[in-house]
Enzyme design. Structure first.
Site, mmCIF file in Angstrom:
data_model
loop_
_atom_site.group_PDB
_atom_site.id
_atom_site.type_symbol
_atom_site.label_atom_id
_atom_site.label_comp_id
_atom_site.label_asym_id
_atom_site.label_seq_id
_atom_site.Cartn_x
_atom_site.Cartn_y
_atom_site.Cartn_z
ATOM 1 N N CYS A 47 0.847 -1.196 0.000
ATOM 2 C CA CYS A 47 0.000 0.000 0.000
ATOM 3 C C CYS A 47 0.881 1.244 0.000
ATOM 4 O O CYS A 47 0.598 2.219 -0.703
ATOM 5 C CB CYS A 47 -0.919 0.021 1.220
ATOM 6 S SG CYS A 47 -2.390 -0.992 1.007
ATOM 7 N N HIS A 59 3.016 -11.956 -9.863
ATOM 8 C CA HIS A 59 4.429 -11.857 -10.250
ATOM 9 C C HIS A 59 4.520 -12.115 -11.754
ATOM 10 O O HIS A 59 4.045 -13.156 -12.228
ATOM 11 C CB HIS A 59 5.271 -12.939 -9.558
ATOM 12 C CG HIS A 59 5.351 -12.807 -8.070
ATOM 13 N ND1 HIS A 59 6.430 -12.249 -7.426
ATOM 14 C CD2 HIS A 59 4.490 -13.170 -7.094
ATOM 15 C CE1 HIS A 59 6.226 -12.289 -6.109
ATOM 16 N NE2 HIS A 59 5.057 -12.845 -5.894
ATOM 17 N N HIS A 113 -1.254 -9.572 -5.259
ATOM 18 C CA HIS A 113 -0.327 -9.201 -6.322
ATOM 19 C C HIS A 113 -0.029 -10.396 -7.208
ATOM 20 O O HIS A 113 -0.137 -11.550 -6.776
ATOM 21 C CB HIS A 113 0.985 -8.621 -5.760
ATOM 22 C CG HIS A 113 1.681 -9.534 -4.799
ATOM 23 N ND1 HIS A 113 1.288 -9.663 -3.491
ATOM 24 C CD2 HIS A 113 2.736 -10.370 -4.956
ATOM 25 C CE1 HIS A 113 2.079 -10.531 -2.871
ATOM 26 N NE2 HIS A 113 2.965 -10.990 -3.751
ATOM 27 N N HIS A 132 -0.978 -8.183 0.424
ATOM 28 C CA HIS A 132 -1.705 -7.305 -0.515
ATOM 29 C C HIS A 132 -1.695 -8.045 -1.846
ATOM 30 O O HIS A 132 -0.613 -8.365 -2.355
ATOM 31 C CB HIS A 132 -0.992 -5.951 -0.631
ATOM 32 C CG HIS A 132 -1.704 -4.941 -1.507
ATOM 33 N ND1 HIS A 132 -2.171 -3.724 -1.036
ATOM 34 C CD2 HIS A 132 -2.016 -4.967 -2.821
ATOM 35 C CE1 HIS A 132 -2.738 -3.062 -2.024
ATOM 36 N NE2 HIS A 132 -2.647 -3.785 -3.126
HETATM 37 P P1 5GP Z 1 4.917 -12.950 -2.248
HETATM 38 O O1 5GP Z 1 5.999 -13.753 -1.586
HETATM 39 O O2 5GP Z 1 3.982 -12.332 -1.217
HETATM 40 O O3 5GP Z 1 4.193 -13.648 -3.352
HETATM 41 O O4 5GP Z 1 5.649 -11.755 -2.983
HETATM 42 C C1 5GP Z 1 6.138 -10.649 -2.321
HETATM 43 C C2 5GP Z 1 7.264 -10.113 -3.155
HETATM 44 O O5 5GP Z 1 7.479 -8.777 -2.794
HETATM 45 C C3 5GP Z 1 8.590 -10.863 -2.986
HETATM 46 O O6 5GP Z 1 9.006 -11.394 -4.239
HETATM 47 C C4 5GP Z 1 9.526 -9.788 -2.451
HETATM 48 O O7 5GP Z 1 10.836 -9.889 -2.979
HETATM 49 C C5 5GP Z 1 8.849 -8.497 -2.849
HETATM 50 N N1 5GP Z 1 9.074 -7.386 -1.939
HETATM 51 C C6 5GP Z 1 9.023 -7.438 -0.590
HETATM 52 N N2 5GP Z 1 9.264 -6.217 -0.085
HETATM 53 C C7 5GP Z 1 9.462 -5.374 -1.141
HETATM 54 C C8 5GP Z 1 9.748 -3.987 -1.238
HETATM 55 O O8 5GP Z 1 9.857 -3.259 -0.256
HETATM 56 N N3 5GP Z 1 9.884 -3.478 -2.487
HETATM 57 C C9 5GP Z 1 9.758 -4.263 -3.609
HETATM 58 N N4 5GP Z 1 9.916 -3.653 -4.787
HETATM 59 N N5 5GP Z 1 9.479 -5.578 -3.544
HETATM 60 C C10 5GP Z 1 9.328 -6.126 -2.320
#
Ligand code: 5GP
Length: 107
Positions: free
Chosen positions: A3, A96, A94, A92
């Site tokens: 957010c 990839h 998302h 949140h």
């Molecule tokens: P999830 O694991 O929830 O599917 O994906 C979260 C993603 O957000 C991870 O791939 C992680 O590297 C990325 N991420 C976490 N914190 C940050 C941040 O502060 N900035 C950016 N640009 N990516 C982030």
């Protein structure tokens, strides 16, 4: 935390944004192209999608297709981690977008 990135309070390398969605570079890229595509509206994960969110979900997929076409002409992968067991670490919704190299088979 996304957010704050979406609101611009935390810096990110943005690849795309509009009134409903933002795409920015993942801080820990798993591929040469690794973008996170998130809605401005807060939804915790894909598991929280309701029927009224279907248009927004379609919009996120369209953003992915547009960026994928532009940045990964050889192909790309779209991934959504959902919940703890699904490997989701940020609460949140998302997607990839991964590409820019040959990706392995799943599993
Ligand atoms: P999830 O694991 O929830 O599917 O994906 C979260 C993603 O957000 C991870 O791939 C992680 O590297 C990325 N991420 C976490 N914190 C940050 C941040 O502060 N900035 C950016 N640009 N990516 C982030």
């Amino acid at each position: 935390m996304f957010c704050r990135i979406i609101a611009g309070a935390l810096p990110s390398r943005r690849a795309y944004e509009d009134d409903r969605a933002v795409a920015f570079a993942d801080i820990k890229p798993a591929a040469p192209v690794h973008l996170v595509i998130a809605p401005r509206q807060h939804l915790a994960s894909l598991a929280d999608l309701e029927e009224e969110d279907a248009e927004l979900a379609g919009h996120l997929v369209w953003v992915a297709a547009k960026l994928g076409r532009d940045l990964c002409p050889g192909g790309w992968r779209l991934v959504a981690n959902v919940g703890e067991e699904g490997g989701q670490t940020v609460g949140h919704l998302h997607l990839h977008l991964l590409g820019g190299r040959q990706l392995g088979t799943l599993g």
